[in-house]
Design a protein around this motif. Structure first.
Motif, short mmCIF file in Angstrom:
data_model
loop_
_atom_site.label_atom_id
_atom_site.label_comp_id
_atom_site.label_asym_id
_atom_site.label_seq_id
_atom_site.Cartn_x
_atom_site.Cartn_y
_atom_site.Cartn_z
N LEU A 17 0.81 -1.22 0.00
CA LEU A 17 0.00 0.00 0.00
C LEU A 17 0.85 1.28 0.00
N ASN A 18 2.15 1.11 0.13
CA ASN A 18 3.09 2.23 0.10
C ASN A 18 2.80 3.28 1.19
N VAL A 19 2.57 2.77 2.41
CA VAL A 19 2.41 3.64 3.59
C VAL A 19 3.23 3.03 4.71
N PRO A 20 3.66 3.83 5.68
CA PRO A 20 4.42 3.27 6.80
C PRO A 20 3.62 2.20 7.54
N SER A 21 4.31 1.18 8.02
CA SER A 21 3.62 0.05 8.68
C SER A 21 2.88 0.47 9.94
N ASP A 22 3.33 1.54 10.62
CA ASP A 22 2.62 1.96 11.82
C ASP A 22 1.27 2.62 11.50
N GLN A 23 1.00 2.82 10.20
CA GLN A 23 -0.30 3.36 9.78
C GLN A 23 -1.25 2.26 9.29
N ILE A 24 -0.79 1.03 9.34
CA ILE A 24 -1.62 -0.10 8.92
C ILE A 24 -2.37 -0.64 10.14
N GLU A 25 -3.67 -0.83 9.98
CA GLU A 25 -4.49 -1.42 11.04
C GLU A 25 -5.15 -2.68 10.50
N ILE A 26 -5.32 -3.66 11.38
CA ILE A 26 -5.99 -4.90 11.02
C ILE A 26 -7.21 -5.02 11.92
N ARG A 27 -8.38 -5.04 11.29
CA ARG A 27 -9.63 -5.15 12.05
C ARG A 27 -10.59 -6.05 11.29
N ARG A 28 -11.17 -6.99 12.01
CA ARG A 28 -12.19 -7.90 11.46
C ARG A 28 -11.75 -8.57 10.16
N GLY A 29 -10.46 -8.91 10.11
CA GLY A 29 -9.94 -9.62 8.95
C GLY A 29 -9.63 -8.73 7.76
N ASN A 30 -9.73 -7.42 7.96
CA ASN A 30 -9.47 -6.47 6.88
C ASN A 30 -8.25 -5.61 7.20
N ILE A 31 -7.66 -5.08 6.14
CA ILE A 31 -6.51 -4.18 6.24
C ILE A 31 -6.99 -2.76 6.01
N TYR A 32 -6.68 -1.88 6.95
CA TYR A 32 -7.05 -0.47 6.86
C TYR A 32 -5.81 0.40 6.94
N GLN A 92 -4.71 3.76 8.69
CA GLN A 92 -5.16 4.50 9.88
C GLN A 92 -5.96 5.74 9.47
N GLY A 93 -7.12 5.89 10.11
CA GLY A 93 -7.98 7.04 9.86
C GLY A 93 -8.98 6.84 8.74
N GLU A 94 -8.82 5.80 7.94
CA GLU A 94 -9.76 5.55 6.84
C GLU A 94 -10.86 4.61 7.31
N ARG A 95 -12.05 4.83 6.78
CA ARG A 95 -13.21 4.01 7.17
C ARG A 95 -13.35 2.75 6.32
N ASN A 96 -12.89 2.81 5.09
CA ASN A 96 -13.05 1.68 4.18
C ASN A 96 -11.77 0.85 4.15
N PRO A 97 -11.92 -0.47 4.19
CA PRO A 97 -10.72 -1.32 4.16
C PRO A 97 -10.05 -1.26 2.80
N ARG A 98 -8.75 -1.51 2.81
CA ARG A 98 -7.97 -1.59 1.57
C ARG A 98 -7.90 -3.00 1.03
N GLY A 99 -8.39 -3.93 1.82
CA GLY A 99 -8.39 -5.32 1.40
C GLY A 99 -8.53 -6.24 2.60
N LYS A 100 -8.58 -7.52 2.31
CA LYS A 100 -8.66 -8.54 3.35
C LYS A 100 -7.25 -9.07 3.65
N ILE A 101 -7.13 -9.74 4.79
CA ILE A 101 -5.85 -10.39 5.11
C ILE A 101 -5.44 -11.31 3.98
N SER A 102 -6.40 -12.05 3.41
CA SER A 102 -6.09 -13.01 2.35
C SER A 102 -5.57 -12.31 1.09
N ASP A 103 -5.92 -11.03 0.88
CA ASP A 103 -5.38 -10.30 -0.27
C ASP A 103 -3.87 -10.08 -0.10
N ILE A 104 -3.42 -9.95 1.13
CA ILE A 104 -2.00 -9.73 1.41
C ILE A 104 -1.25 -11.05 1.41
#
Length: 191
Positions: free
Chosen positions: A160-175, A177-189
């Motif tokens: 996603l080309n963002v620092p890792s400390d800005q990555i959040e994992i919630r309910r099996g999705n990748i977000y 930080q600060g965004e409401r919509n996920p960027r993908g699922k764990i399985s996408d990664i």
């Protein structure tokens, strides 16, 4: 009375003080609750019949044991496994380990698979004891889950080309930080 007379505030082999034993208070409360004094006085008044009343106490360790190890595997399909060499002897070990890992991934414990009891195929763990298993192996499960989560965040960071400390994992999705919509699922990664 004899237990109170011989009561100690230090562990006799090491001479180290107990941190919070309070067994003397338990003796006093127990004696009061069972009417120790009344029973003793009543027994002394009877001459032909002698009845006894006793009590016992013991210590039970529960603060964790020898080093334990756990693995947390994130599979290509996004499922997560906890692998330990310990056993579930009916104390809910599988459930607790799933809860610990799920907490670190922000998912429901039902989404975690826990494999226990095979030190030939998994990591070393000390013996499984009712009061010791979770306190010994639980921290290893948490650390393995944190490590796996951080590795997943590092991979997502690169994608996603963002620092890792800005990555959040919630309910099996990748977000991000600060965004409401996920960027993908764990399985996408992982897939």
């Amino acid at each position: 009375e004899i237990r109170l007379k011989n009561y100690t505030h230090v562990e006799q082999r090491s001479s180290k003080p107990y941190s919070a034993k309070h067994l003397d208070k338990c003796y006093e409360k127990g004696a009061k609750m069972i009417g120790w004094q009344a029973f003793h006085s009543k027994n002394q008044a009877q001459s032909n019949v002698v009845r006894g009343m006793g009590m016992a106490s013991q210590t039970w360790g529960g603060g964790g044991g020898p080093p334990a190890y756990a693995w947390v595997r994130i599979n290509a399909d996004g499922t997560i496994e906890v692998i330990t060499g310990s056993q579930d002897i009916g104390t809910g070990t599988r459930t607790i380990f799933a809860q610990i890992a799920a907490e670190e991934f922000g998912i429901d414990p039902e989404q975690i698979t826990v494999q226990v009891g095979d030190t030939a195929q998994g990591p070393y763990d000390p013996v499984s004891w009712g009061s010791m298993t979770v306190s010994s192996v639980g921290p290893a499960v948490r650390q393995a889950a944190i490590d796996a989560r951080n590795q997943l965040r590092d991979i997502a960071s690169g994608i996603l080309n963002v620092p890792s400390d800005q990555i959040e994992i919630r309910r099996g999705n990748i977000y991000i930080q600060g965004e409401r919509n996920p960027r993908g699922k764990i399985s996408d990664i992982t897939g």
